[in-house]
Design a protein around this motif. Structure first.
Motif, mmCIF file in Angstrom:
data_model
loop_
_atom_site.group_PDB
_atom_site.id
_atom_site.type_symbol
_atom_site.label_atom_id
_atom_site.label_comp_id
_atom_site.label_asym_id
_atom_site.label_seq_id
_atom_site.Cartn_x
_atom_site.Cartn_y
_atom_site.Cartn_z
ATOM 1 N N ILE A 95 11.466 37.450 16.528
ATOM 2 C CA ILE A 95 11.680 36.046 16.165
ATOM 3 C C ILE A 95 10.393 35.384 15.690
ATOM 4 C CG2 ILE A 95 12.427 33.795 17.018
ATOM 5 C CD1 ILE A 95 14.252 35.293 18.989
ATOM 6 N N ARG A 101 7.174 32.033 19.600
ATOM 7 C CA ARG A 101 7.778 32.526 20.836
ATOM 8 C C ARG A 101 7.080 31.979 22.080
ATOM 9 N NH1 ARG A 101 7.630 37.192 17.615
ATOM 10 N NH2 ARG A 101 6.054 38.249 18.887
ATOM 11 N N ASP A 118 19.333 35.114 18.755
ATOM 12 C CA ASP A 118 19.220 36.520 19.142
ATOM 13 C C ASP A 118 19.416 36.659 20.651
ATOM 14 O OD1 ASP A 118 17.749 38.155 16.680
ATOM 15 O OD2 ASP A 118 17.207 36.040 16.726
ATOM 16 N N TYR A 177 15.310 34.262 10.174
ATOM 17 C CA TYR A 177 16.462 34.214 11.064
ATOM 18 C C TYR A 177 17.391 35.384 10.734
ATOM 19 C CZ TYR A 177 15.154 29.479 12.462
ATOM 20 O OH TYR A 177 14.486 28.396 12.970
#
Length: 265
Positions: A95, A101, A118, A177
């Motif tokens: 990601i 993150r 996800d 994405y």
């Protein structure tokens, strides 16, 4: 862009809950990553960072994860890397980037029920429960399928069993994405197939899961279950891919997931 009139760092969850429900514009803050993508005027922004909800706790029968835990913590936590073949770290590691993150939180992502998530796809493949401050504890499936009054997600729980799991995704680029996500898991010969980013929210392919569980796991059985998953679920179009494309790649990712689980120890 979003604007904030006031910021509150409550001392208790009950205080946070009361403020949240005092006005329709009051909002609980997570990492704010996705707030920045839209336009919203927030009366009181509620910051939960002083409530000690940033943790991963391994217990005898379950793993407890606090709502303010970041994706980076999920990615690097030793317990999660060992459990379920590391499916959660594998799901969040692609990601965007490490800085992203480091701010995105578990609670905000799960509570918002993002279609592109996800994490939700991977969590659905496991035996996951969520806890709301007022709504109490319930399965993740129940939470996703119902609407609840304004509440605060405090933590999630994952049953610590011998479930084997795999995570697959397709992206236009490594930091984009997902176009489609798939998680497959197995416990005691009972299989679960989950497909997300359809671009609708992640969903269990129940017919395909049951068919695979009752099969002999031959190459033909696996192919049929993968095809059934694509047939029973609905797909939509957005800038990343058409519904037809998502439906076409779904069996490919499902088959890869099944084959990977079969190779797991």
């Amino acid at each position: 862009m979003f604007t904030i009139e006031r910021v509150l760092q409550p001392a208790t969850l009950e205080e946070a809950y009361q403020v949240l429900n005092a006005h329709v514009s009051n909002t609980v803050l997570g990492g704010c990553a996705f707030l920045r993508l839209g336009s919203k005027k927030i009366g009181t922004a509620i910051d939960l960072s002083k409530l000690n909800l940033d943790y991963v706790l391994e217990k005898a029968e379950e793993i407890e994860i606090g709502a303010m835990t970041t994706f980076r913590t999920l990615e690097t936590n030793p317990t999660l890397r060992e459990c379920f073949n590391g499916v959660l770290p594998k799901a969040v590691s692609p990601i965007i980037g490490v800085q992203f993150r480091n701010i995105v939180t578990v609670g905000a992502t799960v509570y918002s029920k993002y279609g592109f998530s996800d994490l939700l796809t991977a969590l659905l493949a496991l035996d996951t429960e969520v806890e709301l401050h007022k709504g109490g504890r319930m399965t993740l499936i129940e939470f996703l399928n119902k609407s609840y009054p304004k509440d605060i997600l405090t933590r999630i729980f994952i049953q610590k069993n011998k479930r084997r799991a795999s995570y697959q995704s397709l992206r236009n680029s490594s930091s984009d994405y997902p176009i489609l996500t798939v998680a497959v898991s197995e416990l005691d010969q009972k299989w679960r197939i989950v497909v997300g980013a359809r671009p609708l929210r992640a969903q269990i392919a129940t017919k395909a899961s049951e068919a695979l569980s009752q099969s002999k796991l031959s190459a033909e059985d696996i192919g049929q279950a993968a095809a059934l998953a694509a047939e029973e679920l609905s797909f939509g179009s957005n800038i990343r891919g058409s519904a037809e494309y998502r439906k076409a790649i779904c069996p490919v990712l499902v088959k890869r997931g099944i084959m990977e689980v079969l190779q797991c120890k």
